[in-house]
Design a protein around this motif. Structure first.
Motif, mmCIF file in Angstrom:
data_model
loop_
_atom_site.group_PDB
_atom_site.id
_atom_site.type_symbol
_atom_site.label_atom_id
_atom_site.label_comp_id
_atom_site.label_asym_id
_atom_site.label_seq_id
_atom_site.Cartn_x
_atom_site.Cartn_y
_atom_site.Cartn_z
ATOM 1 N N GLU A 317 0.833 -1.207 0.000
ATOM 2 C CA GLU A 317 0.000 0.000 0.000
ATOM 3 C C GLU A 317 0.867 1.256 0.000
ATOM 4 N N SER A 318 0.565 2.153 -0.911
ATOM 5 C CA SER A 318 1.279 3.431 -0.976
ATOM 6 C C SER A 318 0.511 4.476 -0.187
ATOM 7 N N GLN A 320 -1.773 8.002 0.161
ATOM 8 C CA GLN A 320 -2.995 8.386 -0.553
ATOM 9 C C GLN A 320 -2.678 9.079 -1.871
ATOM 10 N N ARG A 347 -4.281 6.899 -4.635
ATOM 11 C CA ARG A 347 -4.153 5.454 -4.466
ATOM 12 C C ARG A 347 -5.435 4.733 -4.906
ATOM 13 N N GLY A 348 -5.248 3.676 -5.707
ATOM 14 C CA GLY A 348 -6.373 2.845 -6.143
ATOM 15 C C GLY A 348 -7.060 3.341 -7.397
ATOM 16 N N ARG A 384 5.977 5.710 -0.367
ATOM 17 C CA ARG A 384 5.930 4.246 -0.556
ATOM 18 C C ARG A 384 5.430 3.844 -1.953
ATOM 19 N N ASN A 458 3.452 -1.151 -7.141
ATOM 20 C CA ASN A 458 2.107 -0.790 -6.695
ATOM 21 C C ASN A 458 1.524 0.367 -7.513
ATOM 22 N N GLY A 485 -5.354 -4.330 -7.577
ATOM 23 C CA GLY A 485 -5.489 -3.725 -6.259
ATOM 24 C C GLY A 485 -4.628 -2.505 -6.039
ATOM 25 N N GLY A 486 -3.746 -2.205 -6.994
ATOM 26 C CA GLY A 486 -2.920 -1.003 -6.888
ATOM 27 C C GLY A 486 -3.463 0.108 -7.771
ATOM 28 N N THR A 487 -2.560 1.003 -8.186
ATOM 29 C CA THR A 487 -2.915 2.169 -8.986
ATOM 30 C C THR A 487 -2.271 2.019 -10.358
#
Length: 633
Positions: A317-318, A320, A347-348, A384, A458, A485-487
């Motif tokens: 997870e990065s 926001q 993110r996302g 991240r 990610n 699930g990532g961006t």
């Protein structure tokens, strides 16, 4: 109705059979999409049909007097040949016939009583009209303009154009003569969205038959009336577009699998019975069942083609904010591509970046990745963030390195582990010992995707990831992205792909970006609404074609003026109806010539038939005018 017929066509290269007993028909008005995995033999089949390759067995039959046009790739042109000269070459027979008509008209004035000469002139005139002679200049102009070339480009040497532009030139050359049948091999390559939509509109109005090799599912959904699936060396025909084919294929495959499983269960039960009773009191019944089993027609269930098997690992997870561009300017010396460009990705988010060719989409990705530097402004990465970049040029590869060594060296894998992951991406056996420079475009794309998968990013930044991929591989990639699930930020011309994976669309134009909170189809719908609103607000005066009659003869194409800018859809419809008007007016002119010939005037029955055809054409022309007026309002 004319048609082409392919009957039991077979082609092999040495001991390798490319396809066997391929049979289908293509009728005028049909548009068949030819699909199949890379290496299935689609391009080879087209080359056999147009004579570039010899087929081993079978027949290819074209109705008498009908013509076939072919979109060729990688043509070498004579030095100094301009685009205008190239297109003029396509009309050489028409230009010769036009010259003969003028010479014959001069002779007719000198010999007005020569009915044989007049008859020959009428036949020449009819052939000239059939070949598109009355509209060849406007036809050429409309096609090159629709494919993105300007009037100035007509005088440029063809060799000066880029590879993508040359592909469009080859397409223009294939389309300009409107042959009875068109064979198109990947016609959407190197076309931006506007050109794709122009091509779709053009082909939808095409009266001949079209055979199209394409991996563009959106294009096939818009254009195709049937699908030919070339699999396991044979072809099967399905009705409808690509989406309808998928439904039919899945239904038929599921039914076949169920029937196969049921038959296999029956065979097992019968074989068990035979083994149990072949030597006992029921031996006679066992022999009877063996005879039935011998006569049973076995269901042949070929395994579905092997596809990539991969999914991205769960992303770390990065923060926001993943990426922020603040007032960025950049481009080339003397050619700025971006001015005061600002955007952010959180993110996302699943983001598509679209725009016409040359607007700088790839340049923007390179700017983000640090390969180039903005002239002003700031690019800020979030916390991240672990980016993974897919470059359409695959410049990260050393062409002399083997596939196996690339994975072993990049990720410090042993040979067994490297072979295992390569196998999941369809590199097996001796294929892993190929040098990367010897791989096809599709194979290089697969290797680049494998490396991206193994990096565990990610935030994915993908530049035309579906280029060179066949349809099954594109669908696997779509599923992997949806499960990621990532961006990600994706540049692509594949509209079907964008509709599937994007939840937000950024449009790059006029050196900045505009945002639409939806997929590609949502963006196009909103763009059309915006254009329509602007049209209504401007309330432009629109020219209406005038119908001028003189002694029962119609001449009106010269009165159709260019309308003020309208919505994109209207512009394309207007272009189509204007082309139809030009064709109908040419037909009216042809009938007028025939009605005035002495030999026809002396034949009352023929004169009556000609007059009926003339009046029907005039009526069709009137309806076309009315449709034009309705669209232009």
């Amino acid at each position: 109705m004319g048609s082409i017929k392919v009957q039991k066509l077979t082609k092999s290269f040495g001991i390798h059979t490319v396809f066997k007993d391929v049979s289908f028909e293509l009728h005028r008005g049909e548009r068949l999409g030819l699909i199949g995995a890379n290496g299935a033999g689609k391009s080879t089949l087209l080359k056999c049909l147009i004579g570039e390759e010899e087929y081993d067995d079978g027949n290819f039959i074209v109705s008498a007097g009908e013509t076939v046009g072919y979109l060729q790739q990688n043509i070498t042109y004579d030095a100094g040949l301009t685009l205008r000269q190239l297109l003029t070459e396509a009309w050489q027979d028409v230009l010769r016939l036009e010259k003969q008509l003028k010479e014959t008209e001069q002779v007719m004035r000198e010999r007005p009583q020569d009915t044989e000469l007049m008859g020959r002139y009428a036949r020449m005139q009819e052939k000239f009209e059939w070949l598109g002679g009355f509209a060849y200049e406007s036809m050429s102009r409309k096609i090159v303009q629709g494919l993105g070339f300007s009037a100035a480009d007509m005088e440029r040497p063809v060799q000066e154009f880029s590879g993508g532009q040359k592909t469009r030139i080859n397409l223009a050359k294939a389309l300009v003569r409107r042959p009875d049948y068109l064979f198109l091999d990947e016609p959407t390559n190197h076309l931006d969205v506007d050109m794709l939509e122009w091509l779709e509109t053009y082909l939808l109005s095409y009266e001949g038959g079209i055979l199209i090799v394409s991996h563009d599912r959106y294009f096939l959904d818009r254009v195709a009336t049937g699908i030919l699936d070339l699999t396991d060396g044979g072809v099967k025909k399905y009705k409808g577009n690509y989406t309808q084919y998928k439904i039919q294929y899945r239904q038929q495959r599921d039914a076949l699998e169920k029937a196969y499983q049921k038959q296999q269960e029956h065979i097992r039960e019968t074989e068990d019975y035979i083994r149990k009773y072949k030597a006992g009191i029921k031996a006679k019944q066992a022999r009877g069942r063996q005879s039935q089993l011998n006569r049973l027609e076995r269901i042949d269930l070929n395994p579905e083609a092997a596809t990539l098997k991969f999914s991205f690992s769960p992303a770390v997870e990065s923060g926001q904010k993943v990426l922020v561009l603040d007032d960025v300017c950049g481009g080339y010396t003397g050619k700025p591509l971006f001015s005061h460009l600002s955007l952010s990705i959180r993110r996302g988010e699943t983001v598509a970046l679209v725009g016409a060719n040359g607007t700088g989409k790839t340049s923007l990705l390179k700017l983000i990745m640090g390969e180039t530097t903005p002239t002003s402004g700031h690019i800020v990465w979030g916390s991240r963030v672990q980016p993974g970049y897919f470059s359409q040029e695959h410049t990260e590869f050393n062409g002399r390195t083997t596939v196996l060594a690339e994975i072993m060296d990049t990720f410090s894998y042993g040979e067994e582990e490297a072979r295992s992951v390569l196998g999941r991406f369809l590199f097996r056996g001796d294929e892993v010992d190929k040098t990367i420079g010897a791989l096809s475009g599709g194979e290089q794309a697969r290797l680049a995707l494998l490396k991206l998968f193994l990096q565990g990013p990610n935030f994915l930044i993908l530049d035309e990831p579906t280029n060179h991929l066949d349809i099954p591989t594109r669908e696997i990639l779509e599923k992997a992205l949806l499960d990621f699930g990532g961006t990600y930020l994706v540049v692509s011309h594949d509209r079907y792909f964008l509709d599937t994976i994007a939840g937000r669309t950024l449009v790059l134009e006029n050196r900045t970006v505009k945002e639409y909170l939806g997929n590609y189809s949502y963006y196009r719908e909103k763009r059309q609404e915006e254009q329509q609103a602007a049209q209504e607000k401007a309330e432009p005066a629109t020219a209406i074609p005038k119908k001028k009659e003189a002694t029962g003869k119609i001449r009106a194409s010269e009165h159709i003026k260019k309308s003020a800018p309208s919505s994109y859809g209207k512009e394309k419809q207007l272009e189509t109806i204007e082309m139809k008007i030009a064709e109908l007016e040419a037909t009216v002119k042809m009938y007028e010539v025939q009605l005035s010939l002495p030999e026809n005037m002396a034949d009352s029955q023929k004169l009556m038939t000609l007059n009926e055809q003339y009046e029907k054409t005039v009526e069709a022309l009137q309806q076309a005018y009315e449709k034009w007026e309705t669209l232009a309002e």
